[in-house]
Design an enzyme around this catalytic site. Structure first.
Site, PDB file in Angstrom:
ATOM      1  N   GLU A  78       5.511 -48.089  20.160  1.00 33.15           N
ATOM      2  CA  GLU A  78       6.270 -48.890  19.197  1.00 33.15           C
ATOM      3  C   GLU A  78       6.640 -50.238  19.803  1.00 33.15           C
ATOM      4  OE1 GLU A  78       9.635 -47.067  17.366  1.00 33.15           O
ATOM      5  OE2 GLU A  78      10.476 -48.986  16.731  1.00 33.15           O
ATOM      6  N   ASP A 107      19.299 -37.144  21.230  1.00 37.52           N
ATOM      7  CA  ASP A 107      19.949 -37.054  19.907  1.00 37.52           C
ATOM      8  C   ASP A 107      20.378 -35.614  19.662  1.00 37.52           C
ATOM      9  OD1 ASP A 107      19.306 -39.737  19.412  1.00 37.52           O
ATOM     10  OD2 ASP A 107      17.434 -39.208  18.390  1.00 37.52           O
ATOM     11  N   ASP A 129      17.631 -53.291  11.047  1.00 38.85           N
ATOM     12  CA  ASP A 129      17.363 -51.902  10.668  1.00 38.85           C
ATOM     13  C   ASP A 129      18.021 -51.549   9.337  1.00 38.85           C
ATOM     14  OD1 ASP A 129      17.488 -50.584  14.088  1.00 38.85           O
ATOM     15  OD2 ASP A 129      15.855 -51.506  12.951  1.00 38.85           O
ATOM     16  N   ASP A 184      17.956 -57.266  15.285  1.00 37.01           N
ATOM     17  CA  ASP A 184      17.287 -56.108  14.669  1.00 37.01           C
ATOM     18  C   ASP A 184      18.248 -55.409  13.719  1.00 37.01           C
ATOM     19  OD1 ASP A 184      15.804 -53.043  16.040  1.00 37.01           O
ATOM     20  OD2 ASP A 184      15.573 -54.045  14.118  1.00 37.01           O
ATOM     21  N   GLU A 204       7.057 -51.152  13.444  1.00 40.30           N
ATOM     22  CA  GLU A 204       8.311 -51.146  12.671  1.00 40.30           C
ATOM     23  C   GLU A 204       8.470 -52.458  11.915  1.00 40.30           C
ATOM     24  OE1 GLU A 204      12.148 -49.651  14.253  1.00 40.30           O
ATOM     25  OE2 GLU A 204      13.015 -51.533  13.557  1.00 40.30           O
ATOM     26  N   LYS A 222       8.191 -54.092  20.161  1.00 42.88           N
ATOM     27  CA  LYS A 222       9.350 -54.905  19.732  1.00 42.88           C
ATOM     28  C   LYS A 222       9.405 -56.116  20.645  1.00 42.88           C
ATOM     29  CE  LYS A 222      14.304 -54.590  18.602  1.00 42.88           C
ATOM     30  NZ  LYS A 222      15.522 -53.730  18.672  1.00 42.88           N
ATOM     31  N   HIS A 231      10.644 -55.107  13.586  1.00 41.57           N
ATOM     32  CA  HIS A 231      10.213 -55.651  14.888  1.00 41.57           C
ATOM     33  C   HIS A 231       9.165 -56.738  14.746  1.00 41.57           C
ATOM     34  CE1 HIS A 231      11.682 -51.668  16.866  1.00 41.57           C
ATOM     35  NE2 HIS A 231      12.628 -52.294  16.201  1.00 41.57           N
ATOM     36  N   ASP A 258      13.248 -45.713  10.003  1.00 43.80           N
ATOM     37  CA  ASP A 258      14.035 -45.965  11.210  1.00 43.80           C
ATOM     38  C   ASP A 258      15.030 -47.058  10.848  1.00 43.80           C
ATOM     39  OD1 ASP A 258      13.431 -47.086  14.628  1.00 43.80           O
ATOM     40  OD2 ASP A 258      15.171 -46.241  13.613  1.00 43.80           O
ATOM     41  N   MET A 287       7.766 -35.756  14.495  1.00 44.10           N
ATOM     42  CA  MET A 287       7.700 -36.720  15.600  1.00 44.10           C
ATOM     43  C   MET A 287       8.868 -36.516  16.545  1.00 44.10           C
ATOM     44  SD  MET A 287       9.264 -39.797  16.687  1.00 44.10           S
ATOM     45  CE  MET A 287       9.772 -40.931  15.432  1.00 44.10           C
ATOM     46  N   ASP A 331       7.552 -47.059  11.202  1.00 43.58           N
ATOM     47  CA  ASP A 331       9.011 -47.137  11.048  1.00 43.58           C
ATOM     48  C   ASP A 331       9.335 -48.098   9.921  1.00 43.58           C
ATOM     49  OD1 ASP A 331      10.382 -46.834  14.457  1.00 43.58           O
ATOM     50  OD2 ASP A 331       9.451 -45.395  13.086  1.00 43.58           O
ATOM     51  N   HIS A 382      15.101 -38.358  19.326  1.00 45.60           N
ATOM     52  CA  HIS A 382      15.032 -38.571  20.765  1.00 45.60           C
ATOM     53  C   HIS A 382      15.584 -37.306  21.396  1.00 45.60           C
ATOM     54  CE1 HIS A 382      15.798 -42.629  19.059  1.00 45.60           C
ATOM     55  NE2 HIS A 382      15.012 -43.048  20.010  1.00 45.60           N
TER      56      HIS A 382
HETATM   57  C1  DIG Z   1      13.921 -48.281  17.665  1.00 51.18           C
HETATM   58  O1  DIG Z   1      13.245 -49.006  16.688  1.00 51.18           O
HETATM   59  C2  DIG Z   1      13.074 -47.122  18.128  1.00 51.18           C
HETATM   60  C3  DIG Z   1      13.943 -45.994  18.568  1.00 51.18           C
HETATM   61  O2  DIG Z   1      14.850 -45.756  17.541  1.00 51.18           O
HETATM   62  C4  DIG Z   1      12.971 -44.877  18.666  1.00 51.18           C
HETATM   63  O3  DIG Z   1      12.571 -44.752  19.975  1.00 51.18           O
HETATM   64  C5  DIG Z   1      11.806 -45.262  17.808  1.00 51.18           C
HETATM   65  C6  DIG Z   1      11.471 -44.131  16.898  1.00 51.18           C
HETATM   66  O4  DIG Z   1      10.815 -44.544  15.751  1.00 51.18           O
HETATM   67  N1  DIG Z   1      12.226 -46.516  17.146  1.00 51.18           N
HETATM   68 MN    MN Z   2      11.808 -47.988  15.395  1.00 49.57          MN
HETATM   69 MN    MN Z   3      14.553 -51.606  14.857  1.00 45.43          MN
END
Ligand code: DIG
Ligand code: MN
Ligand code: MN
Length: 390
Positions: free
Chosen positions: A182, A58, A258, A256, A218, A184, A221, A288, A89, A246, A55
């Site tokens: 992406e 970051d 992760d 979530d 992802e 969610k 998600h 991710d 990316m 992801d 990002h």
């Molecule tokens: C969260 O699942 C999102 C953020 O971390 C980011 O914007 C994106 C990048 O893969 N995944």
């Molecule tokens: Mn993600």
């Molecule tokens: Mn996530």
């Protein structure tokens, strides 16, 4: 037996925010020191990763001056060069700063939407400077807790206006980005717009430049939404819209998490790797995910190593599955076509094919009794994963 040592050709990438995660959660403070972007590049390179993603914030603090921004970016670019790492990316943080507390692209407030577009353009500039070709849009704050606060049809329209504007910006600047939405379903908002791969694909079809837009599904998600992640990815792949992915681990019915890739649903992870590898997916294998809050600095790199090793081990199990004569014998028998009907359906509607379908006749009751050997097939799959076959 492979060493499961990741190679650049495996295209494993990590977000700076993943191994940089300091373990803070809604109920507890950070447990680890800051890991700088330069050290992340160095350590991941040593482990065999292909690149890092980011990002904007970051790397560059939101209030950095242009001179500070350039100094930070130049140091980061030197590290990328020194350690042979890429940035495939980039994405924008449109969720952390309070300005976005009620959304960014879907905010009711045109000033907030305009600032979100401006911030994304600056972040796209940064990504392009670092060589990124995929740009991810995760709308973490695009949603509601109070239904009366939004007219959802307007929210989607606002989102579309911003995406159309940014597609034009990428075209105008010649960045050549592939945009990846992406989805969610919730968290941090109670309900997030574009909650699943399916809804994102439908939204993409309404954009002015839908050809440059795809999805970044992802694992966690779609799992949170109670859906089959492999089916979601298969739909995106089948229509040419899997622009990024992801990878992580997730228990259904939880926040979530992760987790490290394949930490939870091992069979789901196996069939995901099988789908990607059988399809010849040539994109990034992006993790991710983040280390458990229980971990120290050593555990951070155990986490990164585990993500990549699990992918490589499952890739080897896919080869065992694909070469197993008993498994393949069952699978190949499932599409038997003694009446040569598949080509009729593939060819589509015609007088001849209409007659074929119209005149179709068979013993439905008897045919409905046939066994499909799925009990044996799934047991054989389990035994491949348990390592006693192949
Ligand atoms: C969260 O699942 C999102 C953020 O971390 C980011 O914007 C994106 C990048 O893969 N995944
Ligand atoms: Mn993600
Ligand atoms: Mn996530």
């Amino acid at each position: 037996m492979s060493s499961y040592q990741p190679q650049k050709s495996d295209k494993f990438t990590f977000g700076l925010w993943t191994v940089g995660n300091r373990g803070r959660d809604p109920f507890g403070d950070s447990v680890r020191d800051v890991v700088t972007p330069v050290r992340i590049v160095k350590e991941l390179s040593k482990l065999g990763a292909y690149g890092v993603n980011l990002h904007d914030n970051d790397l560059v603090p939101i209030d950095a001056t242009p001179a500070e921004r350039d100094a930070i970016v130049n140091e980061f670019k030197r590290a990328l060069s020194d350690y042979g790492m890429t940035v495939p990316m980039a994405t924008t943080n449109l969720f952390f700063d309070p300005i976005f507390k009620d959304g960014a692209f879907s905010s009711n407030d045109p000033l907030v939407r305009s600032y979100a577009v401006q911030k994304t353009m600056r972040s796209m500039d940064l990504g392009a400077e670092l060589g990124a070709k995929v740009y991810v849009f995760w709308g973490g704050r695009e949603g509601t807790e109070v239904d009366a606060s939004k007219r959802p049809m307007d929210s989607i329209k606002y989102f579309r206006e911003c995406m159309d504007f940014l597609c034009e910006y990428s075209i105008d600047k010649g960045y050549g980005y592939k945009f990846a939405l992406e989805p969610k379903p919730n968290e941090p908002r109670s309900d997030i717009f574009l909650p699943t791969v399916g809804s994102a694909l439908a939204f993409i079809a309404t954009l002015k430049h839908s050809e440059m837009c795809g999805v970044n599904p992802e694992v966690a998600h779609e799992t949170i939404a109670g859906l089959n992640f492999v089916h979601a990815v298969a739909q995106a792949l089948e229509c040419g819209k899997l622009f990024h992915i992801d990878l992580n681990g997730q228990k259904m019915g939880r926040y979530d998490q992760d987790f490290r890739f394949a930490q939870e649903d091992l069979k789901g992870a196996f069939f995901l790797v099988k789908l990607l590898e059988d399809a010849g997916y040539d994109g990034m294998r992006h993790f991710d995910a983040h280390p458990l809050r229980t971990e120290d600095d050593n555990g951070v790199w155990d986490f990164a190593t585990g993500c990549m090793r699990s992918y490589l081990i499952l890739k080897e199990k896919v080869a065992v599955f694909n070469a197993d004569p008993e498994i393949q014998g069952i699978i190949n028998g499932l599409t038997n076509d003694p009446n040569n009907l598949a080509p009729v359906l593939t060819a589509g509607y015609s007088a001849a094919n209409l007659a074929t379908i119209d005149l179709l006749s068979f013993d439905r009751v008897e045919y409905g009794k046939r066994g499909l050997s799925y009990e044996k097939l799934d047991q054989l799959t389990t035994e491949v994963l348990l390592g006693i076959r192949g």
